[in-house]
Design an enzyme around this catalytic site. Structure first.
Site, PDB file in Angstrom:
ATOM      1  N   GLY A  17       0.847  -1.196   0.000  1.00 42.66           N
ATOM      2  CA  GLY A  17       0.000   0.000   0.000  1.00 42.66           C
ATOM      3  C   GLY A  17       0.875   1.236   0.000  1.00 42.66           C
ATOM      4  CB  SER A  34       1.881  -6.916   4.754  1.00 45.45           C
ATOM      5  OG  SER A  34       2.232  -7.476   5.993  1.00 45.45           O
ATOM      6  CB  VAL A  44       9.206  11.097   7.127  1.00 47.02           C
ATOM      7  CG1 VAL A  44       9.691   9.949   7.982  1.00 47.02           C
ATOM      8  CG2 VAL A  44       9.910  11.083   5.786  1.00 47.02           C
ATOM      9  CE  LYS A  84       9.579  21.266  -2.963  1.00 48.35           C
ATOM     10  NZ  LYS A  84       9.967  19.839  -3.112  1.00 48.35           N
ATOM     11  N   PRO A 121      13.713  27.449  -7.923  1.00 47.74           N
ATOM     12  CG  PRO A 121      13.519  29.099  -9.588  1.00 47.74           C
ATOM     13  CD  PRO A 121      14.537  28.270  -8.827  1.00 47.74           C
ATOM     14  CB  VAL A 143       3.069 -11.556   0.335  1.00 46.99           C
ATOM     15  CG1 VAL A 143       3.589 -12.559  -0.697  1.00 46.99           C
ATOM     16  CG2 VAL A 143       2.009 -10.655  -0.295  1.00 46.99           C
ATOM     17  CB  THR A 160      12.825  12.894  -7.889  1.00 50.03           C
ATOM     18  OG1 THR A 160      13.823  12.135  -7.188  1.00 50.03           O
ATOM     19  CG2 THR A 160      13.419  14.238  -8.284  1.00 50.03           C
TER      20      THR A 160
END
Length: 536
Positions: free
Chosen positions: A35, A62, A70, A101, A121, A208, A367
């Protein structure tokens, strides 16, 4: 500049919600293992294909395995994900303690006077009014002219971050600008999970215990605890660094980036939110890595990304606590290990890896979710084209490998161009010659005082990030002739009036509200405006 060109001009929706098709899906059932944000984002995109409910989607999550959740940041492309699904910011952002942001401030990466900090930026069409002055001044300074060439003065997003303004303009303002988000990753995963279930995704909460392959080596079924099993035609591995399917079951080789990127560990600690809510991520260089500070609506997310080869976990925690003023506080610290690199194949047999299972660069430019979004979008595109054969797999893997390599280059450039000399860590980064040919070309082009545009447009280097990002990075780090070697500018070199630039940026920023006030009353999105990145 004469070679200025617009090379990006499209809707933010990475994959706009499509229609329907009568064609049969190439697979009937896709099972997503794991998940969290990656798993549920992928499931939502799979549930929104042109095949509709004919493509069954199951998420096996699970209850025994936690997620790495975080305070986290994103690129502007996350906005396109929500827009494509018709989910308003006013719905998901409060549920995830999210903030806006405008970009990232890098602090203490450079020791060069006047360049100790700079702002990267999210540039957009509004900045086209001042970007050419910035690039002209950069090249004049590279040629030895004593002109102002720090990026912070030329971008509206930098002004918004300084002033604590949100990057959503008033409705009467004709310009839209790029922005990303900060959010609680755990809450975002939970929100996306609820949305996915509402849209028909089946949710199985089981661990699993075994991955069973068929006689051809493809994944056939998952054995779950409680003697339950799940069979599917296609599988998506969102099991995190464990890489349960793509790595453990299918034995896909892993390509490490350790020789390029030294950081392999992190510590996360929350702190109390005080004062205005800034619309920026702070990245502050410390002795053996860098610390992040991410403002959410209820707290700051803080952390330290560091190299375990240069300091111990205890030393890193002590340094982070000192940085945050928490040496004597009982605030808990969460220690994390990172596997930096990528899978040799993101798509192997009947399995695609998404998220940490496919690879990880490091969180410096936020990223991680962009890779999740791009990977899931490419998978959906392949499914909707009805092709899951070898040619589609090859194209997919080539594209993902290129994205990883190009993003890695941009991240490595931050470390390579640092001018700190206080620790072995920073000296080793500056001396590191394990650079790709593409990154070497970028740096040599800059040092040769030539425009970056031609090389990037020709595809010889620097792909994956807009040219303005490369200019902001290299100029922001102060990669110029030494101050004592500069000369007075000629009339042509000094032709740009910085007071006019300042006035334009200041007047533009006034059209954007206080960030805290914006978060208290997030307006609905009224259609999509076309955003442009102007690159050279």
């Amino acid at each position: 500049m004469a070679d200025t060109a617009t090379v990006f001009n499209q809707q933010l929706n990475v994959r706009p919600a499509g229609g329907t098709t009568d064609a049969p899906p190439p697979v009937r059932h896709v099972c997503v293992v794991g998940g969290g944000t990656a798993g549920w984002m992928t499931a939502l995109m799979l549930a929104s294909t042109a095949y509709g409910p004919r493509l069954q989607v199951t998420v096996v999550e699970s209850p025994q395995v936690g997620i790495i959740g975080v305070g986290e940041g994103s690129t502007p492309w996350l906005r396109g994900f929500f827009d494509g699904l018709g989910i308003e910011e006013s719905e998901w952002m409060p549920a995830c303690n999210a903030t806006y942001k405008s970009g990232i401030t890098f602090q203490n990466w450079s020791t060069k006077p006047g360049f100790e900090r700079y702002f990267h930026p999210f540039a957009s069409m509004l900045d086209n009014m001042t970007m050419h002055q910035f690039v002209d001044n950069v090249h004049a300074r590279l040629e030895g002219a004593d002109v102002y060439a720090h990026p912070d003065r030329f971008f509206v997003a930098a002004a918004l971050a300084r002033q604590g303004r949100g990057p959503r303009a008033q409705h009467s303002f004709p310009f839209d600008i790029w922005y990303g988000y900060h959010f609680d990753a755990t809450l975002l995963g939970q929100f996306l999970g609820r949305k996915a279930v509402e849209r028909g995704v089946r949710h199985v909460q089981r661990h699993v215990t075994q991955v069973q392959l068929n006689e051809h080596g493809d994944i056939a079924r998952l054995q779950l605890d409680g003697e339950q099993s799940v069979e599917a035609d296609f599988f998506v591995d969102c099991s995190g660094f464990a890489s349960l399917l793509i790595g453990q079951a299918l034995q896909t080789p892993f390509i490490s980036y350790a020789e390029n990127l030294f950081n392999d560990a992190a510590i996360a600690m929350p702190t109390e939110l005080q004062g205005p809510i800034e619309s920026q991520t702070m990245s502050t260089a410390l002795r053996h890595g860098w610390a992040w500070k991410i403002p959410l609506t209820n707290r700051y997310g803080n952390g330290y990304v560091y190299s375990s080869a240069h300091c111990s976990a205890d030393e890193a925690e002590t340094e982070l606590r000192r940085h945050l003023g928490l040496l004597d506080a009982d605030t808990p610290a969460r220690h994390l290990k990172m596997r930096v690199g990528r899978m040799a194949q993101q798509w192997n047999r009947n399995c695609v890896a998404v998220g940490l299972s496919q690879g990880f660069i490091e969180p410096l430019e936020a990223t991680a979710l962009l890779f999740v979004q791009r990977t899931a979008s490419m998978l959906v595109e392949a499914l909707e084209q009805g092709d899951v054969g070898p040619a589609a797999q090859h194209k997919f893997n080539e594209g993902m490998a290129s994205r990883f390599e190009n993003t890695r280059d941009y991240i490595v450039a931050h470390y390579k161009t640092n001018s700190r000399s206080d620790t072995d860590y920073w000296r080793a980064n500056a001396a590191n010659m394990n650079l790709s040919e593409s990154l070497q070309t970028v740096l040599m082009t800059w040092m040769a005082r030539k425009p970056l545009a031609a090389a990037l447009k020709a595809g010889r280097c620097g792909q994956g990030y807009p040219i303005v990002s490369w200019y902001a990075l290299l100029a922001g780090m102060g990669i110029f002739p030494e101050a004592e070697d500069l000369r007075p500018p000629s009339a042509h070199e000094g032709r740009h009036r910085l007071d006019a630039v300042d006035d334009f940026v200041a007047r533009s920023s006034l059209n954007f509200p206080d960030h805290r006030e914006l978060l208290a009353n997030i307006p609905p999105r009224v259609g999509d405006k076309t955003l442009q990145l102007y690159l050279w």
